[in-house]
Design a protein around this motif. Structure first.
Motif, short mmCIF file in Angstrom:
data_model
loop_
_atom_site.label_atom_id
_atom_site.label_comp_id
_atom_site.label_asym_id
_atom_site.label_seq_id
_atom_site.Cartn_x
_atom_site.Cartn_y
_atom_site.Cartn_z
N ARG A 1 0.84 -1.26 -0.16
CA ARG A 1 0.15 -0.08 -0.08
C ARG A 1 0.88 1.22 0.03
O ARG A 1 0.40 2.29 0.53
CB ARG A 1 -0.88 0.13 1.11
CG ARG A 1 -1.86 -1.20 1.25
CD ARG A 1 -2.86 -1.10 2.41
NE ARG A 1 -3.67 -2.46 2.51
CZ ARG A 1 -4.36 -2.60 3.29
NH1 ARG A 1 -4.23 -1.60 4.51
NH2 ARG A 1 -5.13 -3.73 3.23
N MET A 2 2.21 1.11 -0.54
CA MET A 2 2.83 2.34 -0.61
C MET A 2 2.58 3.38 -1.79
O MET A 2 2.92 3.24 -2.81
CB MET A 2 4.45 1.98 -0.89
CG MET A 2 4.90 1.15 0.07
SD MET A 2 6.84 0.90 0.03
CE MET A 2 7.14 -0.41 1.20
N ILE A 3 1.32 4.10 -1.70
CA ILE A 3 0.91 4.89 -2.52
C ILE A 3 0.95 6.37 -2.25
O ILE A 3 0.58 6.98 -1.18
CB ILE A 3 -0.54 4.31 -2.84
CG1 ILE A 3 -0.50 3.15 -3.44
CG2 ILE A 3 -1.07 5.34 -4.03
CD1 ILE A 3 -1.99 2.24 -3.59
N MET A 4 1.28 7.29 -3.01
CA MET A 4 1.34 8.65 -2.89
C MET A 4 0.35 9.12 -3.78
O MET A 4 0.82 9.07 -5.20
CB MET A 4 2.35 9.53 -3.11
CG MET A 4 3.39 9.17 -2.00
SD MET A 4 4.75 10.26 -1.87
CE MET A 4 5.83 9.91 -3.22
N THR A 5 -0.93 9.49 -3.78
CA THR A 5 -1.97 10.07 -4.58
C THR A 5 -1.98 11.71 -4.51
O THR A 5 -2.66 12.09 -3.39
CB THR A 5 -3.29 9.28 -4.72
OG1 THR A 5 -4.24 9.88 -5.47
CG2 THR A 5 -3.89 9.11 -3.23
N LEU A 6 -1.98 12.42 -5.43
CA LEU A 6 -2.01 13.68 -5.37
C LEU A 6 -3.76 14.20 -5.85
O LEU A 6 -3.94 15.30 -5.72
CB LEU A 6 -1.02 14.52 -6.28
CG LEU A 6 0.28 14.23 -6.02
CD1 LEU A 6 1.16 14.98 -7.13
CD2 LEU A 6 0.52 14.49 -4.67
N TRP A 7 -4.44 13.00 -6.37
CA TRP A 7 -5.82 13.29 -6.87
C TRP A 7 -6.64 13.15 -5.53
O TRP A 7 -7.04 12.03 -5.38
CB TRP A 7 -6.02 12.40 -8.05
CG TRP A 7 -7.35 12.84 -8.48
CD1 TRP A 7 -8.64 12.59 -8.12
CD2 TRP A 7 -7.36 13.87 -9.75
NE1 TRP A 7 -9.39 13.02 -9.09
CE2 TRP A 7 -8.77 13.81 -9.98
CE3 TRP A 7 -6.43 14.30 -10.34
CZ2 TRP A 7 -9.43 14.72 -11.21
CZ3 TRP A 7 -6.99 15.21 -11.57
CH2 TRP A 7 -8.32 15.42 -11.72
N GLN A 8 -7.05 14.22 -5.07
CA GLN A 8 -7.87 14.22 -3.62
C GLN A 8 -9.07 14.92 -4.04
O GLN A 8 -9.26 16.30 -4.23
CB GLN A 8 -7.43 14.87 -2.72
CG GLN A 8 -6.12 14.17 -1.98
CD GLN A 8 -6.13 12.64 -1.74
OE1 GLN A 8 -7.24 12.52 -1.01
NE2 GLN A 8 -5.07 11.94 -1.62
N ASN A 9 -10.29 14.19 -4.19
CA ASN A 9 -11.63 15.01 -4.73
C ASN A 9 -12.20 16.10 -3.82
O ASN A 9 -12.55 17.09 -4.46
CB ASN A 9 -12.62 13.83 -4.80
CG ASN A 9 -12.60 12.83 -6.13
OD1 ASN A 9 -11.77 13.20 -7.02
ND2 ASN A 9 -13.17 11.71 -5.87
N ASP A 10 -11.76 16.04 -2.59
CA ASP A 10 -12.31 17.19 -1.71
C ASP A 10 -11.48 18.44 -1.92
O ASP A 10 -12.03 19.48 -1.65
CB ASP A 10 -12.16 16.82 -0.30
CG ASP A 10 -12.87 15.64 0.12
OD1 ASP A 10 -13.91 15.50 -0.42
OD2 ASP A 10 -12.64 15.14 1.17
N TYR A 11 -10.54 18.44 -2.85
CA TYR A 11 -9.41 19.60 -2.87
C TYR A 11 -9.43 20.00 -4.44
O TYR A 11 -8.54 20.89 -4.71
CB TYR A 11 -8.09 19.33 -2.32
CG TYR A 11 -8.13 19.07 -1.06
CD1 TYR A 11 -8.18 19.85 0.12
CD2 TYR A 11 -8.08 17.71 -0.31
CE1 TYR A 11 -8.54 19.83 1.45
CE2 TYR A 11 -8.47 17.35 0.94
CZ TYR A 11 -8.58 18.51 1.79
OH TYR A 11 -8.66 18.27 3.25
N LEU A 12 -10.27 19.26 -5.32
CA LEU A 12 -10.17 19.37 -6.70
C LEU A 12 -10.41 21.23 -7.25
O LEU A 12 -9.95 21.73 -7.92
CB LEU A 12 -10.97 18.66 -7.55
CG LEU A 12 -10.31 17.26 -7.66
CD1 LEU A 12 -11.03 16.25 -8.71
CD2 LEU A 12 -8.71 17.30 -7.89
N ASP A 13 -12.04 21.67 -6.41
CA ASP A 13 -12.24 22.79 -6.69
C ASP A 13 -11.42 23.93 -6.35
O ASP A 13 -11.58 24.99 -7.03
CB ASP A 13 -13.64 22.87 -6.04
CG ASP A 13 -14.63 22.01 -6.88
OD1 ASP A 13 -14.35 21.58 -8.00
OD2 ASP A 13 -15.82 21.84 -6.15
N THR A 14 -10.61 23.90 -5.53
CA THR A 14 -9.76 25.05 -5.06
C THR A 14 -8.26 24.82 -5.43
O THR A 14 -7.35 25.36 -4.84
CB THR A 14 -9.95 24.97 -3.53
OG1 THR A 14 -9.53 23.60 -2.77
CG2 THR A 14 -11.07 25.50 -2.82
#
Length: 300
Positions: A155-168
């Protein structure tokens, strides 16, 4: 010789020969293929193009801005003479301004001025993107902890796509995810890119994640292994085609040059201790030969 140049030119030729011209939000049409994949063996070659000059200092500092400084403040880069995020900087009053293709009241894409308010608290940043996300979730620290203490973790994952922060976010992350594993004492990663500006973005991005792998591996007492790179929507903007044809011509007429060697300061054993000053003293290329600059326009 440089395998990365060969692979890169193959993608460019494929896009020009077989790609489809499409409208997109920037107002500048692009020619695209829907998907592509690369694999790099970092024990054999550090990937940086030789058919055009790629600036390792700027590439390294942008990567360190995101994963080490964990910043979204464009001034951090500007103080180090790195200007690649200037077009996405929110102004003093909290607005970001651009011209883009957006749907009108009838759903038809038309060129419109964008004057989006993010708030004065986001002035001089790119909003809640890239380093903001890394910092909020302490992604680099958590990854290093897993590599060192739980190398079997899947589970070594870095994901910069976070739905809660897309609009800002001014620009949601193009290179949005990386998965990591340790196998036979080597650090490997798989990088996902949702949208790929092949002339401008891809050469920087590949070099940056290869460098990130090398830095993390050194920090964790490992060797660097492979980087797999998956692309959705690999495109060349129509105003970049002449530049890409020049790069292809260089390759066809002159071939590629030997890949350089990456030097990292061997004294640095902590990722957060790699120098991030303007001079980026802990990163050097040895015997980097290239065929010179090619200027490509940016599309917002």
């Amino acid at each position: 010789m440089s395998q990365w140049d060969k692979d890169y030119i193959e993608l460019c030729k494929t896009i020009i020969a077989d790609g489809r011209r499409v409208v997109n939000r920037t107002g500048v049409d692009s020619v695209k293929v829907p998907a592509w994949h690369f694999r790099f063996d970092l024990e054999k070659e550090f990937p940086i193009l030789t058919t055009k000059q790629v600036f390792i200092r700027q590439a390294a500092l942008e990567m360190l801005w995101i994963y080490q400084a964990q910043s979204n403040d464009v001034r951090w880069l500007q103080k180090r003479d790195v200007k690649i995020w200037n077009e996405w900087e929110i102004d003093d009053e909290g607005y970001w301004n651009a011209t883009q293709m957006l749907p009108d009241e009838n759903g038809v894409l038309t060129k419109q001025s964008v004057h989006k308010f993010f708030g004065k608290e986001y002035a001089h940043t790119i909003g809640t993107a890239y380093g903001y996300i890394v910092n909020k979730f302490q992604m680099t620290q958590n990854l290093i902890d897993k590599i060192k203490n739980h190398p079997e973790d899947r589970r070594m994952i870095m994901t910069l796509w976070q739905n809660d922060y897309l609009d800002t976010a001014v620009l949601p992350s193009c290179v949005w995810s990386s998965e990591w594993d340790v196998t036979d004492g080597k650090l490997n990663c798989w990088v996902h890119q949702r949208s790929c500006d092949v002339p401008l973005g891809l050469p920087f991005n590949v070099t940056q994640y290869a460098l990130l792998n090398r830095m993390l591996a050194q920090s964790c007492g490992l060797k660097s292994g492979t980087v797999d790179w998956s692309i959705k929507d690999a495109h060349i903007y129509v105003n970049q085609i002449d530049g890409i044809k020049e790069q292809i011509k260089r390759f066809d007429e002159q071939g590629d040059l030997p890949a350089p060697e990456l030097w990292l300061n061997p004294e640095v054993k902590d990722f957060f201790e790699f120098d991030n000053s303007r001079d980026c003293k802990d990163v050097k290329l040895i015997n980097y030969k290239h065929m010179g600059k090619i200027a490509f326009p940016i599309s917002q």
